[in-house]
Write a protein that holds these residues in place. Sequence first.
Motif, PDB file in Angstrom:
ATOM      1  N   LEU A  53      -1.347   5.200  -8.136  1.00 32.78           N
ATOM      2  CA  LEU A  53      -1.424   4.304  -9.290  1.00 32.78           C
ATOM      3  C   LEU A  53      -1.791   5.088 -10.552  1.00 32.78           C
ATOM      4  O   LEU A  53      -1.251   4.830 -11.631  1.00 32.78           O
ATOM      5  N   ARG A  54      -2.691   6.039 -10.404  1.00 31.29           N
ATOM      6  CA  ARG A  54      -3.091   6.832 -11.578  1.00 31.29           C
ATOM      7  C   ARG A  54      -1.948   7.737 -12.061  1.00 31.29           C
ATOM      8  O   ARG A  54      -1.910   8.117 -13.233  1.00 31.29           O
ATOM      9  N   LYS A  55      -1.018   8.070 -11.185  1.00 27.57           N
ATOM     10  CA  LYS A  55       0.125   8.898 -11.583  1.00 27.57           C
ATOM     11  C   LYS A  55       1.234   8.079 -12.223  1.00 27.57           C
ATOM     12  O   LYS A  55       2.149   8.634 -12.838  1.00 27.57           O
ATOM     13  N   ALA A  56       1.177   6.762 -12.067  1.00 30.26           N
ATOM     14  CA  ALA A  56       2.273   5.899 -12.517  1.00 30.26           C
ATOM     15  C   ALA A  56       2.301   5.776 -14.035  1.00 30.26           C
ATOM     16  O   ALA A  56       1.292   5.946 -14.716  1.00 30.26           O
ATOM     17  N   ASP A  57       3.481   5.451 -14.529  1.00 29.32           N
ATOM     18  CA  ASP A  57       3.687   5.203 -15.960  1.00 29.32           C
ATOM     19  C   ASP A  57       3.289   3.750 -16.241  1.00 29.32           C
ATOM     20  O   ASP A  57       3.954   2.819 -15.791  1.00 29.32           O
TER      21      ASP A  57
ATOM     22  N   PRO B 252       0.789  -1.239   0.000  1.00 32.51           N
ATOM     23  CA  PRO B 252       0.000   0.000   0.000  1.00 32.51           C
ATOM     24  C   PRO B 252       0.819   1.286   0.000  1.00 32.51           C
ATOM     25  O   PRO B 252       0.372   2.290  -0.553  1.00 32.51           O
ATOM     26  N   LEU B 253       2.007   1.281   0.580  1.00 32.03           N
ATOM     27  CA  LEU B 253       2.764   2.523   0.699  1.00 32.03           C
ATOM     28  C   LEU B 253       3.622   2.845  -0.518  1.00 32.03           C
ATOM     29  O   LEU B 253       4.277   3.882  -0.540  1.00 32.03           O
ATOM     30  N   LEU B 254       3.630   1.989  -1.524  1.00 32.87           N
ATOM     31  CA  LEU B 254       4.436   2.276  -2.705  1.00 32.87           C
ATOM     32  C   LEU B 254       3.930   3.535  -3.407  1.00 32.87           C
ATOM     33  O   LEU B 254       2.735   3.812  -3.451  1.00 32.87           O
ATOM     34  N   ARG B 255       4.863   4.279  -3.977  1.00 28.49           N
ATOM     35  CA  ARG B 255       4.534   5.514  -4.680  1.00 28.49           C
ATOM     36  C   ARG B 255       4.601   5.290  -6.198  1.00 28.49           C
ATOM     37  O   ARG B 255       4.987   4.233  -6.681  1.00 28.49           O
ATOM     38  N   ALA B 256       4.218   6.315  -6.936  1.00 30.95           N
ATOM     39  CA  ALA B 256       4.070   6.198  -8.389  1.00 30.95           C
ATOM     40  C   ALA B 256       5.351   5.707  -9.059  1.00 30.95           C
ATOM     41  O   ALA B 256       5.305   4.882  -9.980  1.00 30.95           O
ATOM     42  N   LYS B 257       6.501   6.206  -8.610  1.00 31.57           N
ATOM     43  CA  LYS B 257       7.766   5.801  -9.232  1.00 31.57           C
ATOM     44  C   LYS B 257       7.999   4.300  -9.080  1.00 31.57           C
ATOM     45  O   LYS B 257       8.373   3.610 -10.044  1.00 31.57           O
ATOM     46  N   GLU B 258       7.766   3.778  -7.854  1.00 26.90           N
ATOM     47  CA  GLU B 258       7.972   2.349  -7.610  1.00 26.90           C
ATOM     48  C   GLU B 258       6.933   1.512  -8.347  1.00 26.90           C
ATOM     49  O   GLU B 258       7.248   0.456  -8.911  1.00 26.90           O
ATOM     50  N   LEU B 259       5.696   1.996  -8.369  1.00 26.37           N
ATOM     51  CA  LEU B 259       4.641   1.284  -9.095  1.00 26.37           C
ATOM     52  C   LEU B 259       4.939   1.254 -10.591  1.00 26.37           C
ATOM     53  O   LEU B 259       4.679   0.252 -11.266  1.00 26.37           O
ATOM     54  N   SER B 260       5.495   2.332 -11.111  1.00 23.83           N
ATOM     55  CA  SER B 260       5.827   2.385 -12.535  1.00 23.83           C
ATOM     56  C   SER B 260       6.815   1.294 -12.920  1.00 23.83           C
ATOM     57  O   SER B 260       6.691   0.666 -13.978  1.00 23.83           O
TER      58      SER B 260
END
Length: 531
Positions: A146-150, A117-125
């Motif tokens: 998640l919506r900000k992720a690539d 849950p704590l992952l941010r957009a960069k890590e999710l990308s």
Amino acid sequence: MRDSFCEDLLPPREQWPDFLLDRPEFHYPPRLNCAVELLDRNVTCGRGDHPALITPAETLSYAQLADRVDRIARVLVDRLGLVSGNRVLLRSANNAWMVAATFAVLKAGGVVVATMPLLRAKELSQMLRKARITHALCDARLAHELRKADAPDLRHLVTWDEGELEAMVAVAAPGFTAHDTAAEDICLIGFTSGSTGEPKATLHFHRDMLAICDGYAMQVLRPDPSDIFIGSPPLAFTFGLGGLVLFPFRVGATAVLLERAPPEDLPAAIARHRATICFTAPTAYRVMAAHAAQHDFSSLRKCVSAGETLPRAIYDAWLAATGLKLMDGIGATEMLHIFISATEDRIRPGATGLPVPGYLARVVDEQGAEVPRGTPGRLAVKGPTGCRYLDDPRQAQYVQHGWNITGDTYTQDADGYFWYQARNDDMIISAGYNIAGPEVEAALLTHPAVAECGVVGAPDAERGMVVRAYVVPKPGFLPDAALTKALQDHVKAEIAPFKYPRSVVFVEALPRTETGKLQRFALRQQAKSGT
């Protein structure tokens, strides 16, 4: 139609570990779907009315959970166009919708990719791109990052908690025939927790999900249908997935899921739900033991510690506070779950334990040859599960000569017990001495002033490296030169004097992964930079 992305990027067969499947409990049919075996079978065997999941928001029987799973699977296939082999990212805290989504993906023949849950957009990308994620089911409270992720391959993102998935499920037809998957079809991508740097993506089969149940859970933990499981590890962490979902479901038991389960709150939940089996990390047991007199732990009968090494001081404190022996264990995302542990009657305090039935383990040198008992070396293991990285050259480092090389330094005693020394890169060589950072940490933790600590090597012109301890002091203790000397003298009295920390740095917090593992590589970077 099948999406063969994962199969296409498996490592070459010659780089796979040896799989040991000769024990009767690992004789799985060539075609199986683990969702059927772990969930649906409880309904067909007459346990449909038994509680499967208890959460603060709802309680679901096995039949109710199976119905929700079927409807989500219909949404995935009929409305979102999921085909077998598609990767589905799941993003949520520990709750019933997360479990239902997991089993829906498995039942539909998809590949689960659960995220912390704590992952941010960069890590999710990084994960979205590496696993070529096509679908995502996400708790609406966590959808922003998640919506900000690539996510170049993501075709569908559906959320729950604000009613989107719930509305789709409400109008979906009941019943869903499980996809005809093979035992060796990939069903899970587990990303490593990042405690050693850049996360890797590990691939697991449908049979692997059953093997950890029929190995560690049935042979070592030995739960029964009356058990109530509880704990803190996220379901995106394979320690949590096994301990809080797969293991209870394999025997038709009950799991209590808490979206937040810090050690300050977990004891009250244990008492409220009369939990019998607890899964959490050593640091949590340390905190709970200190306040055990204020809580009712009488319902507990088994407590499992994993995620990082269990210091003897924490084992002793929990035993004194509760009368229960902590069941230590070492697992790995690459191996899916625990492969060395011990039943309560065979625990040797301070040792990790013995190989789980079905696994072989040994301590080897750099060439892969087994070293004499009592000699530190690299831990090598093989069994019914093993490492297969997704398109990663590090496969050749983890699997050597058919053995999984876990990255841990161990010794094995004359009776076969395995004793943890350090991660391979946590060994500190100072003036010719080999010093294991975790051993120094364990000594420091027995001092009343130490709340947490991390020990690494710091560069030194004279000695090559010196032992540096990063210490979080307990409230009421002044982080000054006097405390530094007290800690150094304490370590000298606890273990060989040459192992004492010549450098002590007081900090407010230690870098940890979301699963609670100490990020020693981050401390090593700090030490290298002189901070």
